[in-house]
Design a protein around this motif. Structure first.
Motif, PDB file in Angstrom:
ATOM      1  N   LEU A 138       7.141   9.443   1.155  1.00 38.97           N
ATOM      2  CA  LEU A 138       7.649  10.552   0.339  1.00 38.97           C
ATOM      3  C   LEU A 138       8.268  10.046  -0.969  1.00 38.97           C
ATOM      4  O   LEU A 138       8.194  10.705  -1.995  1.00 38.97           O
ATOM      5  CB  LEU A 138       8.679  11.370   1.121  1.00 38.97           C
ATOM      6  CG  LEU A 138       8.144  12.153   2.324  1.00 38.97           C
ATOM      7  CD1 LEU A 138       9.265  12.919   3.009  1.00 38.97           C
ATOM      8  CD2 LEU A 138       7.019  13.114   1.924  1.00 38.97           C
ATOM      9  N   ASP A 139       8.883   8.850  -0.908  1.00 37.23           N
ATOM     10  CA  ASP A 139       9.546   8.300  -2.104  1.00 37.23           C
ATOM     11  C   ASP A 139       8.613   7.431  -2.951  1.00 37.23           C
ATOM     12  O   ASP A 139       9.088   6.759  -3.876  1.00 37.23           O
ATOM     13  CB  ASP A 139      10.759   7.448  -1.683  1.00 37.23           C
ATOM     14  CG  ASP A 139      11.851   8.288  -1.058  1.00 37.23           C
ATOM     15  OD1 ASP A 139      11.793   9.525  -1.182  1.00 37.23           O
ATOM     16  OD2 ASP A 139      12.762   7.705  -0.425  1.00 37.23           O
ATOM     17  N   ASP A 140       7.334   7.389  -2.604  1.00 39.57           N
ATOM     18  CA  ASP A 140       6.364   6.539  -3.324  1.00 39.57           C
ATOM     19  C   ASP A 140       6.772   5.069  -3.322  1.00 39.57           C
ATOM     20  O   ASP A 140       6.531   4.341  -4.291  1.00 39.57           O
ATOM     21  CB  ASP A 140       6.192   7.021  -4.775  1.00 39.57           C
ATOM     22  CG  ASP A 140       5.690   8.445  -4.852  1.00 39.57           C
ATOM     23  OD1 ASP A 140       4.836   8.814  -4.025  1.00 39.57           O
ATOM     24  OD2 ASP A 140       6.161   9.190  -5.721  1.00 39.57           O
ATOM     25  N   LYS A 141       7.401   4.622  -2.237  1.00 43.31           N
ATOM     26  CA  LYS A 141       7.793   3.213  -2.121  1.00 43.31           C
ATOM     27  C   LYS A 141       6.644   2.450  -1.471  1.00 43.31           C
ATOM     28  O   LYS A 141       5.894   3.011  -0.669  1.00 43.31           O
ATOM     29  CB  LYS A 141       9.044   3.095  -1.249  1.00 43.31           C
ATOM     30  CG  LYS A 141      10.288   3.736  -1.859  1.00 43.31           C
ATOM     31  CD  LYS A 141      11.037   2.732  -2.718  1.00 43.31           C
ATOM     32  CE  LYS A 141      12.101   3.366  -3.604  1.00 43.31           C
ATOM     33  NZ  LYS A 141      13.097   4.133  -2.843  1.00 43.31           N
ATOM     34  N   ALA A 183       0.854  -1.178   0.000  1.00 37.31           N
ATOM     35  CA  ALA A 183       0.000   0.000   0.000  1.00 37.31           C
ATOM     36  C   ALA A 183       0.886   1.223   0.000  1.00 37.31           C
ATOM     37  O   ALA A 183       2.119   1.112  -0.041  1.00 37.31           O
ATOM     38  CB  ALA A 183      -0.885  -0.036   1.245  1.00 37.31           C
ATOM     39  N   GLN A 184       0.276   2.396   0.053  1.00 38.41           N
ATOM     40  CA  GLN A 184       1.052   3.625   0.212  1.00 38.41           C
ATOM     41  C   GLN A 184       0.420   4.476   1.300  1.00 38.41           C
ATOM     42  O   GLN A 184       0.115   5.647   1.106  1.00 38.41           O
ATOM     43  CB  GLN A 184       1.163   4.377  -1.112  1.00 38.41           C
ATOM     44  CG  GLN A 184       2.156   3.681  -2.039  1.00 38.41           C
ATOM     45  CD  GLN A 184       2.518   4.514  -3.239  1.00 38.41           C
ATOM     46  OE1 GLN A 184       1.671   5.161  -3.825  1.00 38.41           O
ATOM     47  NE2 GLN A 184       3.777   4.492  -3.615  1.00 38.41           N
ATOM     48  N   HIS A 185       0.207   3.843   2.422  1.00 36.83           N
ATOM     49  CA  HIS A 185      -0.374   4.551   3.559  1.00 36.83           C
ATOM     50  C   HIS A 185       0.034   3.828   4.836  1.00 36.83           C
ATOM     51  O   HIS A 185       0.556   2.718   4.792  1.00 36.83           O
ATOM     52  CB  HIS A 185      -1.901   4.584   3.452  1.00 36.83           C
ATOM     53  CG  HIS A 185      -2.517   3.229   3.372  1.00 36.83           C
ATOM     54  ND1 HIS A 185      -2.766   2.462   4.489  1.00 36.83           N
ATOM     55  CD2 HIS A 185      -2.891   2.479   2.315  1.00 36.83           C
ATOM     56  CE1 HIS A 185      -3.304   1.312   4.111  1.00 36.83           C
ATOM     57  NE2 HIS A 185      -3.384   1.289   2.802  1.00 36.83           N
ATOM     58  N   GLY A 186      -0.212   4.477   5.966  1.00 39.61           N
ATOM     59  CA  GLY A 186       0.056   3.868   7.264  1.00 39.61           C
ATOM     60  C   GLY A 186      -0.827   4.511   8.312  1.00 39.61           C
ATOM     61  O   GLY A 186      -1.640   5.393   7.997  1.00 39.61           O
TER      62      GLY A 186
END
Ligand SMILES: [Zn+2]
Length: 369
Positions: free
Chosen positions: A90-93, A39-42
């Motif tokens: 921030l790095d879209d990882k 995902a790209q969230h936390g």
């Protein structure tokens, strides 16, 4: 890069947050939890004391805290240090779905004595936002610099919570705005310097005291090179991180139900494209308006106001939702919380919160509970 646009219309302050529109389209992907793995969230959790003999509004008992850690350990969560989540977003990882960060504000002694050993037992990293004057003057109930240095070896990071834990929006009348901003900058930069001198830790992460900020303060904090963290609830993604006031879920004795914890820890950010709202701080009895524009249609949004339960949500065309409470918000801090079920994942919700501050009828600031 990221801007908040303020427009004054008569007595009503309309704020439009356009930052959602200004980010690369790569971060506005479809439902990030769709595959259940990456995902790209936390979610960032926020605690103060882990103790039973401290004020309930800023305390969680060691027993309930252990329950939180057990859920994180047994129910498929990944616990990351704050710097790792920040960098990945921030790095879209990719970030593993159900990634959680644990934070503590103020540097209370019970973190060293009670929470840190429980976290170390499980190998869970954590961050403490430190108000450095309290440590410098060895205030009872706060950690010492030696205790804070020891935390670093137990998986802790140390970050900024000002020197004196002041109310940053409460500028005294005779003080000019430019003087006040200079004082605020010293509060923030000096705290960072003290932490660096005493521990070697140096992160550009800043937690607003009391979770209070307005658009002007958020912009200052961002200009000074910090990523700001609030106390309004909700999951975090790159856009919210860059907004200057990333959400964290606060926990205390009022929110100790473990199912409530599961709902929050497993939440996702709301897929917001744009937000408009009628102000940060109010002096009168108002019912603030909140307009949320989602990236696409995701179903029905439910919103709640502090002390009022469910409130009115009017769905319009183009995935626009107008949200307004039934009655004026109370004096003090309060919130609208909005949730949206995650498609195909029973019991999981997108979660977004907007905090309001209302002064007393005579125009003075409310007291802290
Ligand atoms: Zn604090």
């Amino acid at each position: 890069m990221v801007r908040t646009v303020n427009q004054r219309c008569g007595q009503v302050l309309l704020l439009s947050v356009f930052l959602w529109l200004m980010l690369p389209t790569t971060v506005t992907a479809a439902d990030p939890a769709a595959d259940g793995n990456s995902a790209q969230h936390g979610v960032i959790l926020q605690y103060h004391h882990i103790a039973e003999d401290t004020p309930p509004a800023t305390s969680l008992s060691p027993e309930v805290f252990r329950g939180h850690l057990d859920i994180l350990a047994r129910e498929g969560y990944t616990v990351w240090p704050l710097p790792r989540l920040v960098q990945a977003l921030l790095d879209d990882k990719p970030v593993p779905d159900r990634t959680v960060v644990i934070t503590f504000d103020d540097a209370y002694e019970s973190i060293a004595k009670t929470a840190a050993p429980m976290l170390q037992e499980r190998g869970f990293p954590f961050t403490v936002f430190v108000s450095t004057d309290y440590v410098d003057r060895r205030q009872p109930g706060y950690m010492t610099w030696q205790q804070l240095r020891d935390l670093i070896h137990q998986g802790g990071n140390l970050a900024n919570h000002t020197r004196s834990h002041l109310h940053m929006l409460r500028r005294p009348e005779p003080v000019s705005k430019s003087h006040w901003h200079k004082r605020l900058r010293r509060e923030v930069d000096d705290a960072r310097q003290r932490i660096r001198e005493q521990t070697g830790e140096d992160w550009p992460y800043f937690a607003y005291p009391y979770g209070e900020a307005d658009g002007e303060l958020v912009a200052l904090i961002r200009d000074w090179g910090y990523l700001g963290f609030g106390q309004q609830s909700g999951a975090v993604d790159k856009r919210l991180l860059q907004s200057g006031m990333a959400p964290r879920f606060p926990f205390n004795e009022m929110y100790k139900d473990l199912d409530d914890f599961r709902t929050k820890a497993s939440s996702l950010p709301l897929p917001l494209q744009e937000e408009e709202f009628s102000g940060w701080v109010f002096s009168e009895a108002v019912i603030p308006e909140l307009t949320l524009t989602l990236e696409d249609h995701r179903g029905s949004l439910n919103c709640f106001a502090s002390g009022q339960g469910a409130i009115r949500v009017e769905a319009q065309d183009n995935n626009v939702y107008q949200v307004q409470a039934n009655q004026p918000i109370p004096v003090g801090r309060s919130r609208y919380n909005c949730t949206l079920p995650v498609a195909g994942q029973q019991g999981r919700f997108h979660w977004y919160s907007r905090m309001w501050m209302r002064k007393k009828p005579d125009g003075s600031w409310y007291a802290e509970p």
